[in-house]
Design a protein around this motif. Structure first.
Motif, mmCIF file in Angstrom:
data_model
loop_
_atom_site.group_PDB
_atom_site.id
_atom_site.type_symbol
_atom_site.label_atom_id
_atom_site.label_comp_id
_atom_site.label_asym_id
_atom_site.label_seq_id
_atom_site.Cartn_x
_atom_site.Cartn_y
_atom_site.Cartn_z
ATOM 1 N N PHE A 363 11.724 35.685 -54.017
ATOM 2 C CA PHE A 363 12.308 35.736 -55.273
ATOM 3 C C PHE A 363 11.440 34.782 -56.261
ATOM 4 N N ALA A 364 10.464 35.683 -57.007
ATOM 5 C CA ALA A 364 9.369 35.212 -57.831
ATOM 6 C C ALA A 364 10.220 34.828 -59.213
ATOM 7 N N ALA A 365 10.613 33.693 -59.628
ATOM 8 C CA ALA A 365 11.166 33.159 -60.829
ATOM 9 C C ALA A 365 10.066 33.144 -61.968
ATOM 10 N N ALA A 366 10.553 33.587 -63.083
ATOM 11 C CA ALA A 366 9.608 33.544 -64.229
ATOM 12 C C ALA A 366 9.187 32.158 -64.405
ATOM 13 N N THR A 367 10.346 31.364 -64.554
ATOM 14 C CA THR A 367 9.921 29.932 -65.145
ATOM 15 C C THR A 367 10.096 28.847 -64.183
ATOM 16 N N THR A 368 10.397 29.056 -62.939
ATOM 17 C CA THR A 368 10.244 27.835 -61.821
ATOM 18 C C THR A 368 9.815 28.160 -60.650
ATOM 19 N N GLY A 369 8.802 29.112 -60.789
ATOM 20 C CA GLY A 369 7.912 29.445 -59.556
ATOM 21 C C GLY A 369 8.529 30.442 -58.587
ATOM 22 N N THR A 370 8.138 30.293 -57.464
ATOM 23 C CA THR A 370 8.550 31.312 -56.420
ATOM 24 C C THR A 370 9.144 30.730 -55.255
ATOM 25 N N SER A 371 10.254 31.010 -54.888
ATOM 26 C CA SER A 371 10.882 30.607 -53.585
ATOM 27 C C SER A 371 11.389 31.795 -52.850
ATOM 28 N N SER A 372 11.273 31.695 -51.398
ATOM 29 C CA SER A 372 11.242 32.746 -50.783
ATOM 30 C C SER A 372 12.020 32.478 -49.361
ATOM 31 N N SER A 373 12.891 33.691 -48.849
ATOM 32 C CA SER A 373 13.536 33.338 -47.423
ATOM 33 C C SER A 373 12.968 34.758 -46.749
ATOM 34 N N SER A 374 12.741 34.402 -45.531
ATOM 35 C CA SER A 374 12.123 35.655 -44.658
ATOM 36 C C SER A 374 13.004 35.609 -43.357
ATOM 37 N N ALA A 375 12.816 36.604 -42.623
ATOM 38 C CA ALA A 375 13.426 36.623 -41.175
ATOM 39 C C ALA A 375 12.814 37.625 -40.381
ATOM 40 N N GLU A 376 12.633 37.414 -39.139
ATOM 41 C CA GLU A 376 11.995 38.118 -38.235
ATOM 42 C C GLU A 376 12.911 39.238 -37.735
ATOM 43 N N THR A 377 12.651 40.551 -37.697
ATOM 44 C CA THR A 377 13.582 41.350 -37.009
ATOM 45 C C THR A 377 12.856 42.029 -35.534
ATOM 46 N N SER A 378 13.966 42.338 -34.465
ATOM 47 C CA SER A 378 13.490 42.820 -33.253
ATOM 48 C C SER A 378 14.106 44.296 -33.271
ATOM 49 N N ASP A 379 13.394 44.960 -32.374
ATOM 50 C CA ASP A 379 13.522 46.742 -32.237
ATOM 51 C C ASP A 379 14.194 47.071 -33.560
ATOM 52 N N GLU A 382 15.294 50.855 -33.566
ATOM 53 C CA GLU A 382 15.886 51.047 -32.345
ATOM 54 C C GLU A 382 17.387 50.801 -32.392
ATOM 55 N N PRO A 383 18.361 51.524 -32.538
ATOM 56 C CA PRO A 383 19.643 50.945 -32.835
ATOM 57 C C PRO A 383 20.294 50.658 -31.436
ATOM 58 N N GLU A 384 19.789 51.185 -30.361
ATOM 59 C CA GLU A 384 20.224 50.607 -28.981
ATOM 60 C C GLU A 384 19.594 49.519 -28.403
ATOM 61 N N GLY A 385 18.537 49.097 -28.971
ATOM 62 C CA GLY A 385 17.609 47.970 -28.735
ATOM 63 C C GLY A 385 18.639 46.745 -28.686
ATOM 64 N N VAL A 392 19.218 44.148 -35.723
ATOM 65 C CA VAL A 392 19.151 45.504 -35.341
ATOM 66 C C VAL A 392 19.648 46.532 -36.479
ATOM 67 N N PRO A 393 19.443 47.741 -36.474
ATOM 68 C CA PRO A 393 19.952 48.601 -37.482
ATOM 69 C C PRO A 393 21.571 48.910 -37.244
ATOM 70 N N ARG A 394 22.158 49.133 -38.474
ATOM 71 C CA ARG A 394 23.573 49.691 -38.346
ATOM 72 C C ARG A 394 23.868 51.064 -38.707
ATOM 73 N N GLN A 395 24.518 52.003 -38.192
ATOM 74 C CA GLN A 395 24.820 53.233 -38.719
ATOM 75 C C GLN A 395 25.559 53.240 -39.926
ATOM 76 N N ARG A 396 25.538 53.934 -40.883
ATOM 77 C CA ARG A 396 26.081 54.004 -42.159
ATOM 78 C C ARG A 396 27.064 55.243 -42.243
ATOM 79 N N TRP A 400 22.823 57.897 -42.734
ATOM 80 C CA TRP A 400 21.765 57.087 -42.441
ATOM 81 C C TRP A 400 21.838 55.885 -41.751
ATOM 82 N N GLN A 401 20.852 55.239 -41.346
ATOM 83 C CA GLN A 401 20.870 53.893 -40.808
ATOM 84 C C GLN A 401 20.554 52.805 -42.026
ATOM 85 N N GLU A 402 20.839 51.627 -41.596
ATOM 86 C CA GLU A 402 20.282 50.507 -42.552
ATOM 87 C C GLU A 402 20.001 49.244 -41.792
ATOM 88 N N LEU A 403 19.033 48.440 -42.073
ATOM 89 C CA LEU A 403 18.491 47.494 -41.617
ATOM 90 C C LEU A 403 18.278 46.177 -42.585
#
Length: 446
Positions: A363-379, A382-385, A392-396, A400-403
């Motif tokens: 999130f890049a705030a125009a007045t307060t600078g930038t704060s961020s959140s991140s996450a590592e994902t695996s497989d 591959e929905p079966e991974g 892992v992804p989920r069937q919609r 389609w699938q979504e991650l």
């Protein structure tokens, strides 16, 4: 009357649970005889267009009880408009009903709810609920009976569910309750009741519409449903690629819930949350920053009938996967927790997508600078991974699938959201990814 064969009955096709027989006293060729189940769930649906407009209807289960029966003395019932409410939303109005007459119960005074009555045709009936059909009502009305508490159930024969005008309800005034007594709402003007309902939620408004004729009119007014729509909805729909036709604000609300529209010359897909009316968007693949997306040897652009956009991106072959999207937070609903999702498919010959990828939402705030959140994902693709400290992804439901890429709070709508998913450490060949876009929606939405 909707015959037993035309209803949704749990395990109806399993002969050791339900037996289909013919009876000379039935108007239908066959009726359903319960042999043994542990879960009773009976639903009957009818198209609202088949019913008379401006009329209050009641739904009745038409049945017989065997001399030797068990587990079916008491159940719950509800009525819902299928297009407007989910099962979970309607369950809040579930009411007790009895399939055994008062005379057949040991202590009838201890139980509330509707009791069955004998009909002149030899069958019994019990009221499942009532509802009002107004002008412009579309879709199906569902009457449902359930009993999931007792272990075993037997001795019930069902002919059908009957829908007929409920003239006892036609004379009800605003706010009058079932025992004929009045509530304070009875003496309020309709516009005042509409203003009160507009301070609740879309689910509450749908629930209020089945209380009485007066509540139906008040809860479906434009005053109510305009409050549930985003404050800038007029500006948004004015940018729709295709014109929107709607008779009431309620019709517009549910159209935007179920049918996303393309806006800004097709550069965005827009819809609203069914439960809250908050804004949801999808950025199409063409509007994302994708490494080498305009190089045909790496990415190709094609159309798919199941996509809401004219074209999607198909990964031909790359060693460096980098996909980024950006959204001004002023377009989103304020004071709302959002989640970002990658929406995609994989082909049968996909390759190299099983590697660990990284996703981030900053999130890049125009007045307060930038704060961020991140996450590592695996497989990631591959929905079966097996997930290793990741997602892992989920069937919609749309095929389609979504991650899940990350989450953020849009507090004041000041700044931009930057979304990224990449795999640049393992420089092997990667192919077979079909990308529709990146979706932003409130966290509670599935």
């Amino acid at each position: 009357m909707v015959g037993a064969r035309e209803r949704i009955i749990a395990w109806a096709r399993e002969p050791w649970r339900w037996h289909w027989i013919s009876r000379p006293d039935s108007r239908f060729r066959e009726v359903a005889k319960l042999k043994a189940v542990c879960w009773l769930d009976i639903r009957g649906r009818i198209e609202s267009q088949m019913l008379s407009t401006g009329t209050t209807y009641a739904a009745f289960l038409v049945f017989k009880i065997a001399e030797e029966h068990y587990g079916i003395e008491k159940a719950t019932s509800l009525i819902r408009f299928v297009n407007h409410e989910s099962d979970g939303e309607a369950k809040r109005r579930a009411a007790p009903v009895h399939l055994v007459s008062r005379e057949g119960m040991n202590h009838p005074a201890e139980f509330g709810g509707k009791f069955p009555k004998m009909r002149t045709d030899g069958w019994m009936e019990v009221e499942l609920g009532n509802f009002y059909i107004g002008t412009g009502d579309e879709g199906q009305v569902e009457a449902r009976l359930t009993e999931i508490i007792h272990d075993g159930k037997s001795g019930l024969t069902i002919e059908g569910i009957e829908f007929r005008p409920d003239f006892s309800q036609e004379t009800k005034k605003m706010g009058e309750i079932d025992n004929g007594m009045s509530s304070p709402f009875q003496f309020l003007p309709e516009d005042c009741v509409s203003n009160i309902i507009s301070l609740t939620s879309p689910q509450d408004a749908c629930g209020a519409s089945v209380i009485s004729v007066g509540f139906k009119s008040a809860s479906e007014s434009d005053t109510v449903w305009e409050k549930f729509l985003p404050s800038d909805y007029k500006e948004i729909i004015s940018n729709s690629v295709s014109p929107l036709n709607y008779a009431t604000k309620k019709h517009l609300y549910f159209h935007l819930c179920h049918s996303p529209i393309l806006i800004n010359n097709g550069k965005l897909s827009f819809w609203i949350s069914k439960s809250t009316g908050k804004k949801c968007y999808m950025l199409p693949a063409r509007e994302l920053c994708i490494a080498w997306k305009d190089t045909p040897r790496y990415w190709s652009w094609t159309s798919l009938p199941e996509s809401r956009f004219p074209e999607v991106a198909e990964l031909v072959d790359v060693c460096w996967l980098d996909i980024r999207g950006n959204m001004p937070t002023r377009l989103l609903s304020l004071k709302t927790n959002y989640a970002a999702y990658l929406v995609f498919k994989t082909t049968e010959n996909s390759y190299g997508l099983e590697a660990v990828a990284k996703a981030s939402v900053s999130f890049a705030a125009a007045t307060t600078g930038t704060s961020s959140s991140s996450a590592e994902t695996s497989d990631v693709f591959e929905p079966e991974g097996d997930s290793i400290d990741g997602r892992v992804p989920r069937q919609r439901n749309d095929g389609w699938q979504e991650l899940l890429l990350g989450e953020f709070l849009n507090d004041e709508g000041d700044g931009d959201i930057d979304i990224k998913v990449s795999e640049t450490k393992i420089l092997n060949s990667k192919r077979g990814l079909i990308l529709e876009g990146i979706e932003l929606r409130p966290k509670e939405e599935v």
